[in-house]
Every structure is written in C-alpha cells, then in structure tokens.
Motif scaffolding. Sequence first.
Motif, PDB file in Angstrom:
ATOM      1  N   SER A  61      45.581 -26.165  24.363  1.00 57.32           N
ATOM      2  CA  SER A  61      45.451 -24.948  23.559  1.00 57.32           C
ATOM      3  C   SER A  61      46.763 -24.177  23.673  1.00 57.32           C
ATOM      4  N   ILE A  62      47.398 -23.881  22.558  1.00 53.49           N
ATOM      5  CA  ILE A  62      48.659 -23.150  22.594  1.00 53.49           C
ATOM      6  C   ILE A  62      48.421 -21.765  23.197  1.00 53.49           C
ATOM      7  N   GLU A  63      49.175 -21.469  24.245  1.00 53.31           N
ATOM      8  CA  GLU A  63      49.071 -20.224  25.013  1.00 53.31           C
ATOM      9  C   GLU A  63      47.669 -20.029  25.602  1.00 53.31           C
ATOM     10  N   GLY A  64      46.894 -21.102  25.660  1.00 49.44           N
ATOM     11  CA  GLY A  64      45.567 -21.020  26.243  1.00 49.44           C
ATOM     12  C   GLY A  64      44.561 -20.237  25.422  1.00 49.44           C
ATOM     13  N   LYS A  65      44.866 -19.955  24.174  1.00 48.96           N
ATOM     14  CA  LYS A  65      44.001 -19.075  23.382  1.00 48.96           C
ATOM     15  C   LYS A  65      42.821 -19.837  22.794  1.00 48.96           C
ATOM     16  N   SER A  66      41.661 -19.188  22.859  1.00 48.49           N
ATOM     17  CA  SER A  66      40.443 -19.735  22.258  1.00 48.49           C
ATOM     18  C   SER A  66      39.451 -18.599  22.071  1.00 48.49           C
ATOM     19  N   HIS A  67      38.410 -18.865  21.279  1.00 47.77           N
ATOM     20  CA  HIS A  67      37.429 -17.835  20.932  1.00 47.77           C
ATOM     21  C   HIS A  67      38.118 -16.640  20.277  1.00 47.77           C
ATOM     22  N   CYS A  68      39.152 -16.921  19.512  1.00 52.31           N
ATOM     23  CA  CYS A  68      39.860 -15.875  18.785  1.00 52.31           C
ATOM     24  C   CYS A  68      40.527 -16.514  17.569  1.00 52.31           C
ATOM     25  N   ARG A  69      40.895 -15.696  16.611  1.00 53.36           N
ATOM     26  CA  ARG A  69      41.471 -16.228  15.364  1.00 53.36           C
ATOM     27  C   ARG A  69      42.833 -16.877  15.602  1.00 53.36           C
ATOM     28  N   GLU A  70      43.515 -16.528  16.729  1.00 51.80           N
ATOM     29  CA  GLU A  70      44.835 -17.093  17.025  1.00 51.80           C
ATOM     30  C   GLU A  70      44.759 -18.484  17.651  1.00 51.80           C
ATOM     31  N   GLU A  71      43.555 -18.976  17.896  1.00 49.98           N
ATOM     32  CA  GLU A  71      43.371 -20.296  18.497  1.00 49.98           C
ATOM     33  C   GLU A  71      44.145 -21.356  17.701  1.00 49.98           C
ATOM     34  N   LYS A  72      44.923 -22.190  18.420  1.00 46.59           N
ATOM     35  CA  LYS A  72      45.745 -23.185  17.737  1.00 46.59           C
ATOM     36  C   LYS A  72      46.000 -24.373  18.666  1.00 46.59           C
ATOM     37  N   THR A  73      45.925 -25.571  18.107  1.00 52.08           N
ATOM     38  CA  THR A  73      46.296 -26.789  18.820  1.00 52.08           C
ATOM     39  C   THR A  73      47.219 -27.593  17.918  1.00 52.08           C
ATOM     40  N   ASP A  74      48.331 -28.055  18.491  1.00 54.32           N
ATOM     41  CA  ASP A  74      49.350 -28.749  17.709  1.00 54.32           C
ATOM     42  C   ASP A  74      48.902 -30.159  17.329  1.00 54.32           C
ATOM     43  N   GLY A  75      49.307 -30.612  16.152  1.00 56.89           N
ATOM     44  CA  GLY A  75      48.930 -31.932  15.664  1.00 56.89           C
ATOM     45  C   GLY A  75      49.375 -33.060  16.578  1.00 56.89           C
ATOM     46  N   LYS A  76      50.561 -32.940  17.174  1.00 54.08           N
ATOM     47  CA  LYS A  76      51.049 -34.015  18.057  1.00 54.08           C
ATOM     48  C   LYS A  76      50.158 -34.159  19.282  1.00 54.08           C
ATOM     49  N   ASP A  77      49.620 -33.047  19.766  1.00 55.57           N
ATOM     50  CA  ASP A  77      48.725 -33.101  20.920  1.00 55.57           C
ATOM     51  C   ASP A  77      47.368 -33.696  20.533  1.00 55.57           C
ATOM     52  N   ILE A  78      46.900 -33.345  19.336  1.00 58.84           N
ATOM     53  CA  ILE A  78      45.655 -33.929  18.834  1.00 58.84           C
ATOM     54  C   ILE A  78      45.801 -35.433  18.686  1.00 58.84           C
ATOM     55  N   GLU A  79      46.940 -35.867  18.171  1.00 55.68           N
ATOM     56  CA  GLU A  79      47.161 -37.302  17.958  1.00 55.68           C
ATOM     57  C   GLU A  79      47.188 -38.063  19.281  1.00 55.68           C
ATOM     58  N   ILE A  80      47.863 -37.530  20.274  1.00 54.92           N
ATOM     59  CA  ILE A  80      47.918 -38.184  21.584  1.00 54.92           C
ATOM     60  C   ILE A  80      46.521 -38.287  22.193  1.00 54.92           C
ATOM     61  N   ALA A  81      45.777 -37.188  22.148  1.00 50.77           N
ATOM     62  CA  ALA A  81      44.419 -37.205  22.700  1.00 50.77           C
ATOM     63  C   ALA A  81      43.519 -38.136  21.903  1.00 50.77           C
ATOM     64  N   GLY A  82      43.675 -38.122  20.580  1.00 50.42           N
ATOM     65  CA  GLY A  82      42.833 -38.961  19.731  1.00 50.42           C
ATOM     66  C   GLY A  82      43.056 -40.441  19.964  1.00 50.42           C
ATOM     67  N   ASN A  83      44.301 -40.838  20.081  1.00 47.84           N
ATOM     68  CA  ASN A  83      44.586 -42.253  20.345  1.00 47.84           C
ATOM     69  C   ASN A  83      44.135 -42.673  21.731  1.00 47.84           C
ATOM     70  N   ALA A  84      44.258 -41.767  22.697  1.00 47.62           N
ATOM     71  CA  ALA A  84      43.754 -42.060  24.041  1.00 47.62           C
ATOM     72  C   ALA A  84      42.242 -42.235  24.014  1.00 47.62           C
ATOM     73  N   LEU A  85      41.549 -41.367  23.279  1.00 42.76           N
ATOM     74  CA  LEU A  85      40.087 -41.468  23.206  1.00 42.76           C
ATOM     75  C   LEU A  85      39.662 -42.718  22.443  1.00 42.76           C
ATOM     76  N   LEU A  86      40.383 -43.051  21.380  1.00 45.03           N
ATOM     77  CA  LEU A  86      40.089 -44.271  20.621  1.00 45.03           C
ATOM     78  C   LEU A  86      40.121 -45.496  21.535  1.00 45.03           C
ATOM     79  N   ASN A  87      41.172 -45.608  22.321  1.00 46.48           N
ATOM     80  CA  ASN A  87      41.299 -46.753  23.210  1.00 46.48           C
ATOM     81  C   ASN A  87      40.344 -46.685  24.395  1.00 46.48           C
ATOM     82  N   ALA A  88      39.995 -45.480  24.793  1.00 48.27           N
ATOM     83  CA  ALA A  88      38.988 -45.330  25.849  1.00 48.27           C
ATOM     84  C   ALA A  88      37.634 -45.850  25.371  1.00 48.27           C
ATOM     85  N   VAL A  89      37.298 -45.592  24.107  1.00 49.11           N
ATOM     86  CA  VAL A  89      36.042 -46.098  23.543  1.00 49.11           C
ATOM     87  C   VAL A  89      36.039 -47.626  23.534  1.00 49.11           C
TER      88      VAL A  89
END
Length: 436
Positions: free
Chosen positions: A395-423
């Motif tokens: 989470s960018i700057e640790g923000k969540s439960h607020c409108r400023e919540e943001k996660t970068d696409g590159k981080d989503i992609e890394i996590a997504g590919n890790a989860l894909l292979n974990a499955v």
Amino acid sequence: MKINLERLEKNLKELSLFGRKEDGGIDRSLGNEAEEEARSWLLEKALDMGAAIKIDAMANIWINWKTNNSDNKPITLGSHHDAVSDGGMYDGALGVLMGLEIMQTLKENQVPLEHPLQVVSFTAEEPNPFQISTMGSRGVTGKLTLEKLQASRHLITGESLGTAIKRAGGNIQGLLKAQVGKKDMAAFIECHIEQGRNLFDNKLSAGTVTKITGIYREFVTVKGEANHAGTTRMEYRHDAFLAAAQAALVVEETAKALKRRDVVATVGWVEVNPNSANIISGNTKFIMELRFPGEMVKQQMLQRIEKDFLKIENNRGISFQREIILDQAPAPMDEGIMKIIGDEISKEQTPLSLAAEESSGLEFINHVPMLVSMAGHDAVHMSGITRTGMIFVQSIEGKSHCREEKTDGKDIEIAGNALLNAVLRLDKELTNENLN
C-alpha cells in the motif's frame, strides 16, 4: 505464464465506479445500491468467463471452474467486494479480482488442474450499518447464529438484515445448509493490500502473512457525577469525560510501553453525556481496542490497564463498568502455504540487501518479509476450516480505508504472478500429499 495486468487494472477501475463519489471516495456497503450493482457486475464477469456461479445463504458469491473429473476439493481464492464509507478501490476488491484474473489466465492457457479452482467474494467484510463485520465468512464457518442475523437491523433505515441479504440473492434461513467445513475446501488464499507501511518503507512489492492479529474490544462506561460547570469547584468534581480521557491515554501508553510492531491499542469511539458546554459529564462511554500477537501479550496489557484504571477510579471518584464485546484470538496461517507463497514471491521480487533486511525490523525468510496482519480479514475465519494463507501487496504510504488508497501496478503484477505460481504448486503438492 503471467497474469494480464492491463485486464486486471481495467477490472479494478470498472468495479471502483460502483459507489464512487464526486470527491473520489467509494461507499459500497451491504444493502446500498452500489453494493448491489457491484454484485451484478461480478456475476456478469464470471458468466463471460464461462464459470459456474453459486450464491449461498449469506449472499456470498462463489465462482467455480473445474478442469477435470477429479473429486478433489477446490482451491479457493478471494476476499470481499464491499468498501467502507469514503474508502478506496483496492481493499478487498483486489483479492476478488486477482482470483478471477488467475482463473482466467489458467483457462486461457488451458492448464489442467487436479483441483477445481474457486473464487469467492464474501458478503459484508467491512463494518456496516447492520453492525456485523466479516459477516459472510463468519456465517458460513459457523460463527454467527440465525438469531443474531434475524435481530440485526440497519442503523439508519431500520431494514432487516434478512431483507437486505434476500435482495442480494441469499436467504439467512438457509444458514446451516450454507456452512462449509474441512470436507469442502482444500485450501484458501486471500490476496490483500497490506494496509500498513512495512512493504512501502522497505520498497518491497509483496510479502507473506504469518498470522492475523488478535483483536480484543471492551465497551467501557464511566460513571461520574453531573454538575454545573460554572459553580462546581475543581476539587469537588467527578468528571466522567476527563476520567475517560485519562483512561484513553493509559490504553495508548500500555501499547507504546511494549515497543512492538505487532501491538497497537486504540480508543476510537467516545460518547459524552450530557455533552453540554456548561455541564460536567456524569456519564461517558468509550470503546477500547487492543491488537496483539498472542494471549500472553494480551493478558500483560490487560493487567496494566486494570491497575491504572483502578488508580483513576480512586483519584477521581468515578467508576468504570467494562463489558467485553470482542475477544478474537490471533489466527496463524498454514506453514506449508506460507512457504509456497514465500518461495514464489522470492522468484518475482528483487531482494533487499542483508544489511537492509537487518535494519528493517522485519522477519525475513529467503529474503521474503514475514508479516503479521494488523487488520482483520475473512481469512481469520477460513483458517478454522481449511489450510489458509495470505499474500500482502504494498500500500503506497500505508494508506487504506480512505480515498487516497493506492497500490502500484508493478506491485500488483509481482504479487499476482507469485500467487498464480503458488496455486500451480499447491495444486500439485496437495495432490501428491507433499504439503507439510
């Protein structure tokens, strides 16, 4: 084989439109129109993929894909699609849409799995006007009674929970039949934004979760003596509000004294009576919350709080009435799934130097951060019925439960590919009974 990040981000943006307000925040709570529209959108996405859909008694959405005739239990991915008032577009939604993206990627590549793959979007994970959070996962794991569900009403409209659930496609009368157990699922993995700064501060995309924090809450009533604010001398006052304020500082200091990353304490709700500028408060209520890694730590905190609350009572001539309203033990994640997720993250993510790891204050295994979730999740309840794991995304700057919540696409992609292979690994290792 990789996830399609462009498609996943497009789906995240489309889902975020439901409940989007002019100022950018999202309000998508059980029973409101936006939540119902989001449900319809998810169902359409699943049907477009050719998946089978089931809506259970709690209105949880189960999306299924079976690649062979095996009778193996399904591997389940998911989270929740509801959002807090003025919330962001990633909390919960990322876990559901990540699950759908992995399912679609595997289908497109015609990968035969030994286990059916299942994606779930749980009902009402977030606090909501019906005052039952993690409702869907608690309901299907046997942690909610029909009586409690029948008694719940919307705080503002007065609508019964049963009516709202029925409108969403469920029926609380079928609660017992909807419950799932060890025989129904081989494993559950929840992908979620971290909602904290550990990954962000260390410039890491993803980590695996070792446990989900314990949460303890008390409803505290402070009984003092109401009196005229202008005519009552300071030495004769028994101010319930000031006693509550002093108690709140005790709660804060108790957590700070432990100097641990995995301990926090909060007084986040206060009601002052009569709440008038010229009357000393005779009755003040507050909710105290502790989050902790284990029972011994919780008891250590409570002992100090008990001791200091007694001092306040004696010094101020007031009394505390304390009622436990939540006592949820920490939920450890499955060690085998933790290892698989950690292994796959290590293949996708550039590691920190050893010096950076040592200075971070975090635990690392094979250069992957092992994180305690300080927020509650549906995975807490799923861990009681099946092997359960979680993967956190920055989470960018640790923000969540607020409108400023943001996660970068590159981080989503890394996590997504890790989860894909974990499955893929989990599918094989569960079949071969190699998962420790």
